[in-house]
Design an enzyme around this catalytic site. Structure first.
Site, PDB file in Angstrom:
ATOM      1  N   ARG A 130      19.175   6.481  -5.258  1.00  0.00           N
ATOM      2  CA  ARG A 130      18.972   6.814  -6.672  1.00  0.00           C
ATOM      3  C   ARG A 130      19.095   5.619  -7.607  1.00  0.00           C
ATOM      4  O   ARG A 130      18.619   5.662  -8.742  1.00  0.00           O
ATOM      5  CB  ARG A 130      19.898   7.965  -7.085  1.00  0.00           C
ATOM      6  CG  ARG A 130      19.450   9.304  -6.495  1.00  0.00           C
ATOM      7  CD  ARG A 130      20.327  10.442  -6.966  1.00  0.00           C
ATOM      8  NE  ARG A 130      21.689  10.318  -6.509  1.00  0.00           N
ATOM      9  CZ  ARG A 130      22.125  10.726  -5.313  1.00  0.00           C
ATOM     10  NH1 ARG A 130      21.299  11.292  -4.464  1.00  0.00           N
ATOM     11  NH2 ARG A 130      23.379  10.576  -4.975  1.00  0.00           N
TER      12      ARG A 130
ATOM     13  N   GLU B 292      34.831   9.158   2.772  1.00  0.00           N
ATOM     14  CA  GLU B 292      35.945  10.093   2.867  1.00  0.00           C
ATOM     15  C   GLU B 292      36.285  10.337   4.351  1.00  0.00           C
ATOM     16  O   GLU B 292      37.437  10.327   4.750  1.00  0.00           O
ATOM     17  CB  GLU B 292      35.559  11.395   2.172  1.00  0.00           C
ATOM     18  CG  GLU B 292      36.747  12.246   1.812  1.00  0.00           C
ATOM     19  CD  GLU B 292      36.298  13.525   1.126  1.00  0.00           C
ATOM     20  OE1 GLU B 292      35.127  13.627   0.730  1.00  0.00           O
ATOM     21  OE2 GLU B 292      37.138  14.440   1.026  1.00  0.00           O
TER      22      GLU B 292
END
Ligand code: AMP
Length: 171
Positions: A59, A96
């Protein structure tokens, strides 16, 4: 920047439960909103030296080439693994769960060049920090990190405190 905020769509539980996704496609398709986003980012960086704008896949590519044109700079893509055809450098960074890596062509930046790094969203800062490392590996100088959106409830700004960081819309 509240009018820009109104153009950003929040999608709860995407791509997985518990994530509130900030969707900038609704900003991009708005003629005035998209142009103002680039103008405001450009105004901030116009007084700083920028030779190359680096965009982060995927993006970041929506904004970085437009910024390169606005600033009269070149554009360099940082890509996900296995996409670049020529000699490249890689950096691994923690997610994560597990890790990921990003790549840049070894000759994409000349030593001493001033580099502006652009992405859509600053969250934990792991991605942007990895890209800054790639730029520095090649001898580039990170003159700024620019984001459309900053999630200020996450420690991204703290992680990148050694850099000049600017964002337009904060949550
Ligand atoms: P981080 O490395 O945690 O700063 O994450 C930044 C990257 O993940 C950016 O490239 C964003 O496009 C994407 N990202 C992280 N969190 C979100 C979110 N809540 N909404 C949209 N994109 C996100």
């Amino acid at each position: 920047m509240d009018h820009l905020k109104q153009l950003i769509r929040e999608v709860p539980d995407f791509p997985k439960p518990g994530i509130n996704f900030y969707d900038i496609t609704t900003l991009l398709k708005d003629r005035d909103g998209f142009h103002e986003t680039i103008e405001l980012l450009k105004d901030h960086y116009a007084v700083k030296p920028v030779d190359v704008v680096v965009g982060i896949e995927a993006r970041g590519y929506f904004f970085a080439p437009a910024m390169a044109l606005a600033l009269g700079a070149g554009f360099v893509p940082v890509r996900k693994p296995g996409k670049l055809p020529y000699q490249h450098r890689s950096v691994e960074y923690a997610l994560e769960y597990g890790s990921d890596s990003l790549e840049i062509h070894a000759d994409a930046i000349n030593p001493g060049q001033n580099v502006l790094i652009i992405d859509d969203v600053l969250a934990t800062g792991g991605t942007a920090s990895a890209v800054a490392k790639l730029v520095e590996m090649l001898g580039g100088r990170v003159s700024g990190l620019g984001f459309v959106i900053e999630l200020s409830f996450l420690p991204g700004r703290e992680k990148l405190k050694n850099y000049d960081l600017f964002s337009l819309v904060k949550y």
